[in-house]
Design a protein around this motif. Structure first.
Motif, PDB file in Angstrom:
ATOM      1  N   GLU A 122     -84.453  19.275  -6.903  1.00  0.00           N
ATOM      2  CA  GLU A 122     -84.215  17.974  -6.284  1.00  0.00           C
ATOM      3  C   GLU A 122     -83.066  17.250  -6.977  1.00  0.00           C
ATOM      4  N   LYS A 152     -79.757  18.924  -6.066  1.00  0.00           N
ATOM      5  CA  LYS A 152     -79.385  18.659  -4.668  1.00  0.00           C
ATOM      6  C   LYS A 152     -78.814  17.253  -4.529  1.00  0.00           C
ATOM      7  N   GLN A 153     -79.477  16.292  -5.183  1.00  0.00           N
ATOM      8  CA  GLN A 153     -79.030  14.905  -5.096  1.00  0.00           C
ATOM      9  C   GLN A 153     -77.686  14.699  -5.776  1.00  0.00           C
ATOM     10  N   ALA A 155     -75.313  17.103  -6.261  1.00  0.00           N
ATOM     11  CA  ALA A 155     -74.335  18.144  -5.930  1.00  0.00           C
ATOM     12  C   ALA A 155     -72.988  17.536  -5.545  1.00  0.00           C
TER      13      ALA A 155
END
Length: 158
Positions: A51, A54-55, A57
């Motif tokens: 998570e 992803k946040q 990236a």
């Protein structure tokens, strides 16, 4: 701490080799059990890390890798000199790289927990190799497999 005799030596007795196989099997089972005890934590860390990455990236810039481009998966001296994403201070070409302490801690804990699986398989494979190299240990190997199946059944029950 106790150390095994050199069971790979031609002078090692069958008893020494059997003891080594049993020790490797037991170590394997212990490492796998240690992983199982912390598996829920590893899964939680894995989800949190995925998570986080992803946040974040979009904040991470892609730096060309020196490992690609020459078709051999080895960097060329020219590419290593031209691409220097991190200098001695730990800064990226585009600014400092910072990782929150909690993310660093989660990643380190995740590696520690999951490495138990790798160690477990490594010890089991060493015992397998020793058993294959010594044909007289086939009965011992079968007993160890039965023991492992019983322990897996016991572990699954609770």
């Amino acid at each position: 701490s106790m150390r095994l005799k050199n069971f790979a030596s031609p002078l090692a007795s069958d008893g020494d080799k059997k003891l080594a196989v049993l020790c490797y099997r037991c170590l394997s089972l212990l490492y796998l059990r240690m992983f199982k005890l912390k598996k829920d934590h590893a899964m939680k860390y894995s989800r949190s890390l995925m998570e986080y990455f992803k946040q974040n990236a979009s904040k991470v810039t892609q730096i060309p890798s020196p490992w690609v481009g020459n078709g051999k998966n080895t960097p060329s001296p020219v590419s290593l000199n031209n691409v220097s994403p991190i200098n001695s201070v730990g800064n990226c070409n585009n600014g400092p790289v910072t990782i929150p302490q909690r993310i660093h801690h989660m990643a380190a804990s995740h590696v520690n927990i999951t490495s138990n699986v790798l160690r477990g398989y490594e010890h089991w494979d060493m015992a397998d190799k020793l058993t294959r190299d010594n044909k007289g240990m086939m009965i011992l190997s079968i007993l160890c497999l039965r023991m492992r199946m019983q322990l897996v059944t016991f572990a699954l029950k609770g």
